[in-house]
Design a protein around this motif. Structure first.
Motif, PDB file in Angstrom:
ATOM      1  N   TYR A  40       7.049   1.594 -11.549  1.00 16.83           N
ATOM      2  CA  TYR A  40       7.727   1.138 -12.769  1.00 16.83           C
ATOM      3  C   TYR A  40       9.045   0.440 -12.455  1.00 16.83           C
ATOM      4  N   LYS A  41       9.724   0.860 -11.389  1.00 18.80           N
ATOM      5  CA  LYS A  41      10.946   0.144 -10.969  1.00 18.80           C
ATOM      6  C   LYS A  41      10.596  -1.296 -10.620  1.00 18.80           C
ATOM      7  N   GLY A  42       9.461  -1.476  -9.946  1.00 14.75           N
ATOM      8  CA  GLY A  42       9.035  -2.832  -9.597  1.00 14.75           C
ATOM      9  C   GLY A  42       8.644  -3.630 -10.830  1.00 14.75           C
ATOM     10  N   ILE A  43       7.875  -3.003 -11.713  1.00 18.06           N
ATOM     11  CA  ILE A  43       7.402  -3.707 -12.914  1.00 18.06           C
ATOM     12  C   ILE A  43       8.585  -4.171 -13.767  1.00 18.06           C
ATOM     13  N   GLU A  44       9.640  -3.342 -13.826  1.00 13.01           N
ATOM     14  CA  GLU A  44      10.833  -3.713 -14.614  1.00 13.01           C
ATOM     15  C   GLU A  44      11.455  -5.023 -14.140  1.00 13.01           C
ATOM     16  N   LYS A  45      11.277  -5.326 -12.855  1.00 15.29           N
ATOM     17  CA  LYS A  45      11.884  -6.557 -12.305  1.00 15.29           C
ATOM     18  C   LYS A  45      10.981  -7.766 -12.473  1.00 15.29           C
ATOM     19  N   ALA A  46       9.754  -7.556 -12.898  1.00 13.30           N
ATOM     20  CA  ALA A  46       8.797  -8.660 -12.999  1.00 13.30           C
ATOM     21  C   ALA A  46       8.986  -9.369 -14.328  1.00 13.30           C
ATOM     22  N   ARG A  47       9.572 -10.559 -14.291  1.00 11.77           N
ATOM     23  CA  ARG A  47       9.829 -11.344 -15.492  1.00 11.77           C
ATOM     24  C   ARG A  47       9.964 -12.810 -15.086  1.00 11.77           C
ATOM     25  N   PRO A  48       9.842 -13.743 -16.028  1.00 13.67           N
ATOM     26  CA  PRO A  48       9.928 -15.152 -15.667  1.00 13.67           C
ATOM     27  C   PRO A  48      11.265 -15.470 -14.991  1.00 13.67           C
ATOM     28  N   ASN A  49      11.190 -16.294 -13.980  1.00 15.37           N
ATOM     29  CA  ASN A  49      12.355 -16.755 -13.206  1.00 15.37           C
ATOM     30  C   ASN A  49      12.904 -15.731 -12.227  1.00 15.37           C
ATOM     31  N   ALA A  50      12.413 -14.477 -12.289  1.00 15.26           N
ATOM     32  CA  ALA A  50      12.750 -13.554 -11.198  1.00 15.26           C
ATOM     33  C   ALA A  50      11.921 -13.980  -9.990  1.00 15.26           C
ATOM     34  N   ARG A  51      12.204 -13.377  -8.828  1.00 11.14           N
ATOM     35  CA  ARG A  51      11.434 -13.693  -7.624  1.00 11.14           C
ATOM     36  C   ARG A  51      10.699 -12.446  -7.136  1.00 11.14           C
ATOM     37  N   VAL A  52       9.668 -12.688  -6.342  1.00 17.23           N
ATOM     38  CA  VAL A  52       8.882 -11.574  -5.808  1.00 17.23           C
ATOM     39  C   VAL A  52       9.779 -10.562  -5.092  1.00 17.23           C
ATOM     40  N   GLY A  53      10.784 -11.056  -4.368  1.00 21.19           N
ATOM     41  CA  GLY A  53      11.674 -10.168  -3.623  1.00 21.19           C
ATOM     42  C   GLY A  53      12.436  -9.192  -4.514  1.00 21.19           C
ATOM     43  N   ASP A  54      12.617  -9.551  -5.769  1.00 22.08           N
ATOM     44  CA  ASP A  54      13.299  -8.634  -6.697  1.00 22.08           C
ATOM     45  C   ASP A  54      12.441  -7.390  -6.939  1.00 22.08           C
ATOM     46  N   TYR A 112      14.287   2.304  -4.223  1.00 18.15           N
ATOM     47  CA  TYR A 112      14.012   3.548  -4.948  1.00 18.15           C
ATOM     48  C   TYR A 112      13.330   4.562  -4.033  1.00 18.15           C
ATOM     49  N   VAL A 113      12.309   4.120  -3.322  1.00 13.45           N
ATOM     50  CA  VAL A 113      11.522   5.025  -2.468  1.00 13.45           C
ATOM     51  C   VAL A 113      12.380   5.575  -1.329  1.00 13.45           C
ATOM     52  N   ILE A 140      -9.750 -11.202  -6.145  1.00 17.01           N
ATOM     53  CA  ILE A 140      -8.963  -9.965  -6.127  1.00 17.01           C
ATOM     54  C   ILE A 140      -7.618 -10.160  -5.449  1.00 17.01           C
ATOM     55  N   HIS A 141      -7.594 -10.888  -4.356  1.00 15.85           N
ATOM     56  CA  HIS A 141      -6.326 -11.064  -3.641  1.00 15.85           C
ATOM     57  C   HIS A 141      -5.917 -12.530  -3.701  1.00 15.85           C
ATOM     58  N   GLU A 142      -5.000 -12.827  -4.602  1.00 20.28           N
ATOM     59  CA  GLU A 142      -4.488 -14.190  -4.745  1.00 20.28           C
ATOM     60  C   GLU A 142      -3.009 -14.207  -4.357  1.00 20.28           C
ATOM     61  N   GLU A 143      -2.459 -15.398  -4.263  1.00 15.89           N
ATOM     62  CA  GLU A 143      -1.019 -15.510  -4.040  1.00 15.89           C
ATOM     63  C   GLU A 143      -0.302 -15.145  -5.339  1.00 15.89           C
ATOM     64  N   PRO A 144       0.924 -14.676  -5.263  1.00  9.76           N
ATOM     65  CA  PRO A 144       1.678 -14.398  -4.042  1.00  9.76           C
ATOM     66  C   PRO A 144       1.414 -12.983  -3.540  1.00  9.76           C
ATOM     67  N   GLN A 145       1.690 -12.755  -2.276  1.00 12.70           N
ATOM     68  CA  GLN A 145       1.728 -11.379  -1.775  1.00 12.70           C
ATOM     69  C   GLN A 145       2.961 -10.700  -2.371  1.00 12.70           C
ATOM     70  N   ILE A 146       2.827  -9.405  -2.656  1.00 10.47           N
ATOM     71  CA  ILE A 146       3.966  -8.663  -3.209  1.00 10.47           C
ATOM     72  C   ILE A 146       4.262  -7.449  -2.338  1.00 10.47           C
ATOM     73  N   PRO A 147       5.088  -7.635  -1.315  1.00  9.84           N
ATOM     74  CA  PRO A 147       5.426  -6.514  -0.432  1.00  9.84           C
ATOM     75  C   PRO A 147       6.205  -5.448  -1.196  1.00  9.84           C
ATOM     76  N   ASN A 148       6.166  -4.246  -0.680  1.00  8.49           N
ATOM     77  CA  ASN A 148       6.935  -3.141  -1.267  1.00  8.49           C
ATOM     78  C   ASN A 148       8.274  -2.942  -0.558  1.00  8.49           C
ATOM     79  N   PHE A 149       8.728  -4.010   0.089  1.00  7.69           N
ATOM     80  CA  PHE A 149      10.038  -4.017   0.750  1.00  7.69           C
ATOM     81  C   PHE A 149      10.490  -5.471   0.758  1.00  7.69           C
ATOM     82  N   GLY A 150      11.808  -5.675   0.717  1.00  8.25           N
ATOM     83  CA  GLY A 150      12.282  -7.055   0.756  1.00  8.25           C
ATOM     84  C   GLY A 150      13.668  -7.188   0.171  1.00  8.25           C
TER      85      GLY A 150
END
Ligand code: MF3
Ligand code: CO
Length: 246
Positions: A124-138, A146-147, A167-177
């Motif tokens: 949920y911390k990650g989902i909160e950062k997912a919005r237009p104009n944010a970046r994957v690294g956020d 958090y972890v 199933i696996h399209e761009e972009p990759q979304i790492p759990n660190f960055g």
């Protein structure tokens, strides 16, 4: 995407409610197959190809030190104290929905209950950062901070991903960055955000079956995943079941 994600979510909820002592992970996978097919959908995992290997099961059931991509087995009988990560990816009308959650078979150690809670919260911390104009690294950074702040580690060798017709399209979304790095998010994108969190070290390796990912230190791992849609101003979670079963 809305339709397929709702199917994926309801299959996951129903399948999680079947996790109990004495059930084999093979039984669970077969139940998953049936739940998917009952809804007129197909497994997006079965026969999924990476390089020259093809995934032989319908869902991914990963127990304890297994991180992701666990293949149901008649030899794996669930018992009290286990933590079970259930990952359901389905295809319907040419689109794919992907979601996962970890359930515990009580009684479990307190540190395991904490691991599972922190992993879900990290999603949920990650989902909160997912919005237009944010970046994957956020997203990545929010999950990692958090972890690690809770004393656990994020898996680095497997990542979240765009999801849609494949199933696996761009972009990759790492759990660190790092914040403000990586591809920019735009309205209409659908993403599978999926923290995989280890109790001990972040190092993982393949089991002998060449699919199941396990922790090198054999300590437990947890995994939560939602498919989300970037809307005008935030991320809408698409993999929410209408009826909550677990
Ligand atoms: N939800 C899993 C993932 O995103 C689905 C994997 S399909 C499999 O990695 F074939 F690799 F299992
Ligand atoms: Co996924």
């Amino acid at each position: 995407m809305r339709e397929v994600c709702e199917i994926a979510a309801s299959v996951l909820a129903d399948l999680c409610s079947e996790v109990k002592p004495g059930v084999t992970t093979y039984d669970l996978d077969q139940m998953g197959k049936r739940l998917i097919e009952e809804r007129g959908a197909v497994s997006a995992c079965y026969n999924y190809k990476i390089g020259s290997k093809r995934y032989p099961a319908y869902t991914c059931i990963s127990v304890n030190e297994e991180v992701v991509h666990g293949i149901g087995s008649l030899k794996k009988v669930l018992r009290a104290g286990d933590i079970v990560s259930v990952d359901v990816s389905v295809e319907f009308n040419g689109f794919i929905g992907d979601n996962a959650k970890t359930v515990v078979i009580e009684p479990v150690a307190d540190e395991i209950r904490r691991l599972v809670k922190v992993t879900e919260e990290a999603l949920y911390k990650g989902i909160e950062k997912a919005r237009p104009n944010a970046r994957v690294g956020d997203i990545s950074h929010a999950i990692q901070v958090y972890v690690e702040g809770k004393g656990f580690s994020v898996v680095r060798d497997f990542v979240g991903h765009g999801v849609g017709r494949s199933i696996h399209e761009e972009p990759q979304i790492p759990n660190f960055g790092r914040p403000d790095t990586g591809p920019k998010l735009r309205r209409g994108m659908t993403l599978a955000i999926e923290p995989m969190v280890n109790l001990g070290s972040s190092d993982v390796e393949y089991a002998e079956d060449e699919w199941t990912v396990i922790t090198v230190d054999r300590k437990p791992s947890a995994h939560f995943e939602h498919t989300v849609l970037i809307t005008d101003e935030f991320a809408e979670i698409l993999t929410i079941p209408k009826k909550i079963a677990c």
